[in-house]
Motif scaffolding. Structure first.
Motif, mmCIF file in Angstrom:
data_model
loop_
_atom_site.group_PDB
_atom_site.id
_atom_site.type_symbol
_atom_site.label_atom_id
_atom_site.label_comp_id
_atom_site.label_asym_id
_atom_site.label_seq_id
_atom_site.Cartn_x
_atom_site.Cartn_y
_atom_site.Cartn_z
ATOM 1 N N VAL A 122 0.652 -1.138 -0.070
ATOM 2 C CA VAL A 122 0.233 0.017 -0.235
ATOM 3 C C VAL A 122 0.942 1.265 0.012
ATOM 4 O O VAL A 122 1.704 1.284 0.764
ATOM 5 N N ILE A 123 0.688 2.112 -0.953
ATOM 6 C CA ILE A 123 1.271 3.527 -0.894
ATOM 7 C C ILE A 123 0.279 4.187 -0.229
ATOM 8 O O ILE A 123 -0.964 4.490 -0.595
ATOM 9 N N ILE A 124 0.716 5.033 0.849
ATOM 10 C CA ILE A 124 0.061 6.037 1.344
ATOM 11 C C ILE A 124 0.814 7.621 1.157
ATOM 12 O O ILE A 124 1.749 7.688 1.380
ATOM 13 N N SER A 125 -0.313 8.349 0.717
ATOM 14 C CA SER A 125 0.627 9.610 0.176
ATOM 15 C C SER A 125 -0.398 10.680 0.441
ATOM 16 O O SER A 125 -1.599 10.909 0.486
ATOM 17 N N ASP A 126 0.140 12.060 0.689
ATOM 18 C CA ASP A 126 -0.659 13.121 0.713
ATOM 19 C C ASP A 126 -0.958 13.421 -1.026
ATOM 20 O O ASP A 126 -0.323 12.991 -1.826
ATOM 21 N N ASP A 148 9.937 -2.988 5.539
ATOM 22 C CA ASP A 148 8.531 -3.076 6.001
ATOM 23 C C ASP A 148 7.643 -1.888 5.625
ATOM 24 O O ASP A 148 6.715 -1.837 5.308
ATOM 25 N N ILE A 149 8.603 -0.555 5.877
ATOM 26 C CA ILE A 149 8.104 0.781 5.460
ATOM 27 C C ILE A 149 9.205 1.439 4.457
ATOM 28 O O ILE A 149 10.239 1.418 4.934
ATOM 29 N N THR A 150 8.735 1.939 3.637
ATOM 30 C CA THR A 150 9.845 2.881 2.724
ATOM 31 C C THR A 150 9.134 4.518 2.953
ATOM 32 O O THR A 150 8.061 4.690 2.454
ATOM 33 N N ILE A 151 9.991 5.302 2.942
ATOM 34 C CA ILE A 151 9.584 6.791 3.070
ATOM 35 C C ILE A 151 10.393 7.500 2.057
ATOM 36 O O ILE A 151 11.537 7.055 1.995
ATOM 37 N N LEU A 152 9.458 8.280 1.174
ATOM 38 C CA LEU A 152 10.151 9.286 0.422
ATOM 39 C C LEU A 152 10.680 10.496 0.969
ATOM 40 O O LEU A 152 10.121 11.102 1.926
ATOM 41 N N PRO A 187 21.193 21.892 4.311
ATOM 42 C CA PRO A 187 20.175 20.877 3.670
ATOM 43 C C PRO A 187 19.680 20.074 4.568
ATOM 44 O O PRO A 187 20.675 19.449 5.584
ATOM 45 N N GLN A 188 18.592 19.726 4.680
ATOM 46 C CA GLN A 188 18.313 18.301 5.519
ATOM 47 C C GLN A 188 17.356 17.280 4.637
ATOM 48 O O GLN A 188 16.700 17.719 3.634
ATOM 49 N N ASP A 189 17.009 16.289 5.253
ATOM 50 C CA ASP A 189 16.261 14.949 4.592
ATOM 51 C C ASP A 189 14.910 15.231 4.879
ATOM 52 O O ASP A 189 14.363 14.661 5.847
ATOM 53 N N ALA A 190 14.162 16.206 4.323
ATOM 54 C CA ALA A 190 12.748 16.299 4.578
ATOM 55 C C ALA A 190 11.951 15.313 3.973
ATOM 56 O O ALA A 190 12.229 14.675 2.622
ATOM 57 N N VAL A 191 10.763 14.948 4.637
ATOM 58 C CA VAL A 191 9.751 13.903 4.079
ATOM 59 C C VAL A 191 8.761 14.794 3.516
ATOM 60 O O VAL A 191 8.436 15.645 3.717
ATOM 61 N N PHE A 192 8.125 13.823 2.373
ATOM 62 C CA PHE A 192 7.195 14.219 1.762
ATOM 63 C C PHE A 192 5.576 13.761 2.254
ATOM 64 O O PHE A 192 4.647 14.412 1.654
ATOM 65 N N GLY A 193 5.587 12.937 3.054
ATOM 66 C CA GLY A 193 4.226 12.418 3.283
ATOM 67 C C GLY A 193 4.067 11.210 2.136
ATOM 68 O O GLY A 193 2.837 11.173 2.131
ATOM 69 N N VAL A 194 5.030 10.633 1.723
ATOM 70 C CA VAL A 194 4.471 9.521 0.870
ATOM 71 C C VAL A 194 5.183 8.233 1.482
ATOM 72 O O VAL A 194 6.518 8.051 1.625
ATOM 73 N N TYR A 195 4.315 7.159 1.904
ATOM 74 C CA TYR A 195 5.051 6.135 2.345
ATOM 75 C C TYR A 195 4.401 4.704 1.687
ATOM 76 O O TYR A 195 3.490 4.836 1.217
ATOM 77 N N ILE A 196 5.639 3.802 1.487
ATOM 78 C CA ILE A 196 5.010 2.381 1.250
ATOM 79 C C ILE A 196 4.934 1.328 2.449
ATOM 80 O O ILE A 196 5.929 1.319 3.185
ATOM 81 N N PHE A 197 4.070 0.794 2.568
ATOM 82 C CA PHE A 197 3.874 -0.326 3.657
ATOM 83 C C PHE A 197 3.395 -1.690 3.148
ATOM 84 O O PHE A 197 2.644 -1.580 2.124
#
Lengths: 372, 402
Positions: A122-126, A148-152, A187-197
């Motif tokens: 399941v991709i969960i995304s904004d 288990d989980i991948t974060i963009l 610079p920092q590793d900002a996340v987008f609210g896109v996940y794979i579960f």
């Protein structure tokens, strides 16, 4: 195979800063770049990656979303198997109070739907992201790392960014994640609210969420489990913008006027798909003077435009002068009006000789249907 | 069982359009692009839908691939229907042998089975080469009111032009007593628009009889209409007074495009009433750069303009680079006009490239002898190389490299 993958999209930002443009519509359907809605970018990326099973979680005033999506035909999502499904909120007496307080509540309401789908990932995304997401690459990465989980995420300088950031080790495994409110210049590793579960994991976490009354998706589903689960980070390359506030919206809109960004966003391997309407081509009159602007079909241009984004069916009369403005569908700017840094929502009418001005960092927003 | 329809449309779209030369080398005439985002066939199809006709048979024969894929399932025109909708009707092989459509009437004759499926009372016959907006339901009401066997839409043309048309000579009650094809000495100015409503039972009879005549050219204008007149059938002229243009020649196609820029001409494509629908690709809005100068022009989404446009119609995805100059030009989709190129009084088809400094066409003012001047045409996919000149009236073949 991507066919075993589905996507759940959030049409709202649940708790992010309020956005005047989303007061009468979902954040997902805020109009963008002259003819699109924010959700078009994520939907197009999904379709590009062969993901045709998409559920969209809604909270309130989702009429614009239903209108925009229809049966999903314009995204090739009118499918017998899968396709687009708008998951409307429903209140039961015992849940009425907690309904849609958070992403977790919204996901809980879609649990039965998730269970019913014959998928394993399941991709969960904004749906407030202006970017081309490589879901195919991200899914391959997820499988390859047996995550288990991948974060963009993206490593970038984002001084204005308040939101999730992560830290990862050399293998890409996420070792820390938190919500930052501090302004960083590095610079920092900002996340987008896109996940794979993985689906089973997600359902299990939803059970726990229900049992323990979890409310924060990022914290309870992801950060808390960094030690127990294999959580990996997948890097996005290229242009990206997260639209929460009006300031985010204005900044990203103006960036689209840059040729390189426009090229990357719209002319990658497949186009950004959106609802097709049948406006006529735009008519330029004798007195139009336009520079560095993006103009949709159906407009009648007789005034002056500099650095503007003009949506469909807008009339700019002779003698009107617009600088750095975003003018949405079906608006009329009458003769002699001067506008600077204005965002005008749909169906607005600005009478003759009016002078309106905002500032680059604080644009003046005119609500839908106003007559000034 | 199919639901009976009061009237269905048969759209004759098999025309080769030889007078459009390089523009119809690879596509049938009805699929020729028009007005920035349309094709000619969008006009009759949209007119049908807006008139409440939901069943349209499109008769194709010449280079149908592009036309077929353009029409597809008819969804852009709202013609994807459970009962009815749009059907592509190519000639096909029957029991013993197949044959091409021999003429307009024969094309309908070969599709009698299709029409019978809907057992319509009336059949509307259209051709796919005219630009106009027309409410066929009003024409049908007139046809019924007159109790006509056939009703033919006519347009008043200037008497000096009347000899270029099929002319209907009528009595006071608009009943037709005579039809003259391109008469030397026209008696009336009522030109046939190629739009017919027939009582289906009657037409069926005439089609079958016409087919039995080996000397017939199986054509509506040459055979069916004269035969009906000769037998004294009730035939009426239906007066139309809106914009109508046959775009069968390079000049008329160019003029019709220019008409869209002329506020005095009554062909308004905008507005929600009587919208013309088309199959559109999703392009981003068009972009106008710092060096652009645009006046009296139509620009479609996906264009990227940094040059000068004057009385020009741009289709989607056209690029006009800095210093390029376009005047009275029609440029079809995805064509690139490079730096410093000049395009005047010309039609450039899709996917062409006009390289740096090339010149296509010229202003008629520069020609004292009008016979030396004409619209220049560049076929699709052709390349006009750096500094090359395409003179007025000249035509560059598709995919040519000049």
């Amino acid at each position: 195979m991507t066919s075993k993958t589905m996507c759940i999209l959030f049409s709202e930002s649940y708790g992010a800063a309020p956005n005047e443009l989303a007061s009468e519509r979902t954040l997902a359907t805020v109009p963008f770049a002259g003819r699109y809605r924010l959700i078009d970018f994520t939907l197009s990326s999904l379709v590009k990656a062969g993901i045709f099973n998409i559920g969209i979680l809604t909270k309130e005033h989702y009429g614009s979303l239903m209108d925009h999506l229809g049966w999903g035909k314009d995204w090739d999502l009118d499918r017998k198997n899968g396709g687009i499904k708008v998951l409307t909120p429903f209140a039961k007496a015992e849940t009425a109070l907690t309904r849609d307080r958070s992403k977790v509540d919204a996901l809980l309401s879609a649990k039965a739907y998730l269970e019913s789908c014959d998928i394993d990932t399941v991709i969960i995304s904004d749906a407030n992201l202006v970017m081309n997401i490589d879901f195919r690459g991200m899914l391959a990465y997820h499988k390859e790392r047996e995550a288990d989980i991948t974060i963009l995420y993206q490593n970038k300088k984002c001084p204005g960014h308040t939101g999730g950031v992560l830290e990862h080790d050399a293998t890409g495994r996420v070792i820390d994640g938190y919500y930052t409110t501090v302004q960083h210049n590095e610079p920092q590793d900002a996340v987008f609210g896109v996940y794979i579960f993985n689906k089973d994991l997600l359902l299990n976490l939803l059970d726990r969420a229900y049992t323990f009354g979890w409310v924060d998706f990022e914290r309870d589903f992801v950060t808390k489990n960094l030690n127990k689960l294999k959580v990996f980070a997948y890097a996005h390359k290229g242009f990206s913008a997260i639209i929460n506030t009006v300031a985010d919206y204005y900044k990203a809109s103006m960036q689209v006027l840059q040729p390189e960004i426009r090229q990357e966003l719209f002319y990658s391997d497949t186009p950004i798909l959106t609802r097709v309407k049948n406006s006529v081509p735009t008519v330029y009159g004798f007195d139009g003077k336009v520079q560095n602007s993006l103009i949709a079909d159906g407009c009648v241009i007789n005034g002056e435009l500099h650095n503007c984004i003009i949506f469909r069916d807008v009339t700019i009369e002779k003698g009107a002068v617009l600088n750095n403005c975003i003018i949405m569908q079906n608006t009329a700017i009458h003769s002699g009006a001067h506008l600077n840094c204005v965002i005008s929502d749909k169906d607005v009418d600005i009478a003759e000789n009016h002078i309106l001005s905002g500032y680059q960092t604080y644009p003046f927003v005119i609500a839908k249907g106003q007559h000034i | 069982m199919k639901q009976q329809k009061e009237m269905i449309t048969m759209l004759l779209a098999g025309g080769q359009g030889t007078r459009l030369y390089v523009l119809t080398k690879e596509v049938a005439k009805p699929a020729v692009p028009f007005g920035g985002k349309y094709r000619i066939i969008d006009f009759p199809l949209s007119n049908c839908v807006n008139s409440g006709i939901d069943t349209v048979g499109v008769l194709t024969q010449y280079r149908p691939l592009e036309l077929n894929s353009y029409i597809g399932n008819g969804q852009p025109w709202d013609l994807d229907r459970m009962n009815g909708g749009v059907y592509i009707l190519p000639p096909y092989v029957k029991d013993k042998e197949g044959q091409w459509y021999k003429g307009t009437a024969n094309a309908i004759y070969q599709n009698i089975n299709f029409i019978e499926r809907y057992s319509p009372e009336h059949v509307l016959i259209l051709s796919g080469d005219h630009i106009y907006k027309m409410d066929y339901s009003k024409m049908l009401a007139y046809h019924k009111e007159k109790g006509a066997d056939a009703t033919i839409a006519v347009l008043d043309v200037p008497i000096e032009e009347a000899s270029r048309f099929g002319i209907m000579n009528t009595n006071e009650d608009n009943s037709i007593y005579e039809f003259e094809e391109k008469p030397k000495h026209p008696k009336s100015t009522k030109a046939s628009m190629g739009i017919y409503i027939f009582n289906w039972k009657k037409l069926r009879e005439y089609l079958i009889n016409d087919e039995k005549d080996p000397n017939s050219s199986n054509d509506f204008g040459k055979n069916i209409i004269p035969a009906m007149l000769a037998n004294g059938e009730r035939m009426f002229a239906y007066q139309f007074d809106g914009y109508w243009k046959d775009v069968g020649t390079i000049d008329s196609l160019w003029e019709a495009n220019m008409d869209l820029l002329n506020p005095k001409v009554n062909i308004n494509l905008s507005g929600d009433q009587w919208r013309i629908y088309a199959r559109n690709e999703p392009h981003p809005p068009h972009f106008v750069g710092d060096k652009a100068d645009i006046a009296e022009s139509l620009v479609t989404e996906g264009c990227n303009i940094n040059g000068k446009l004057w009385y020009t119609v741009l289709f989607s995805g056209v690029t006009v680079e800095e210093g390029a100059e376009l005047n009275s030009a029609v440029v079809m989709k995805n064509t690139v006009i490079k730096k410093g190129a000049t395009v005047k009084y010309a039609i450039i088809a899709e996917d062409a490239i006009i390289e740096e400094g090339a010149v296509v066409g010229d202003d008629p003012c520069n020609y004292s002898d009008p016979s030396e001047w004409g619209i220049a045409v560049v076929g699709r996919g052709a390349i006009v190389k750096k500094g090359q000149v395409v003179r007025p009236k000249e035509m560059i073949e598709p995919d040519a490299n000049r």
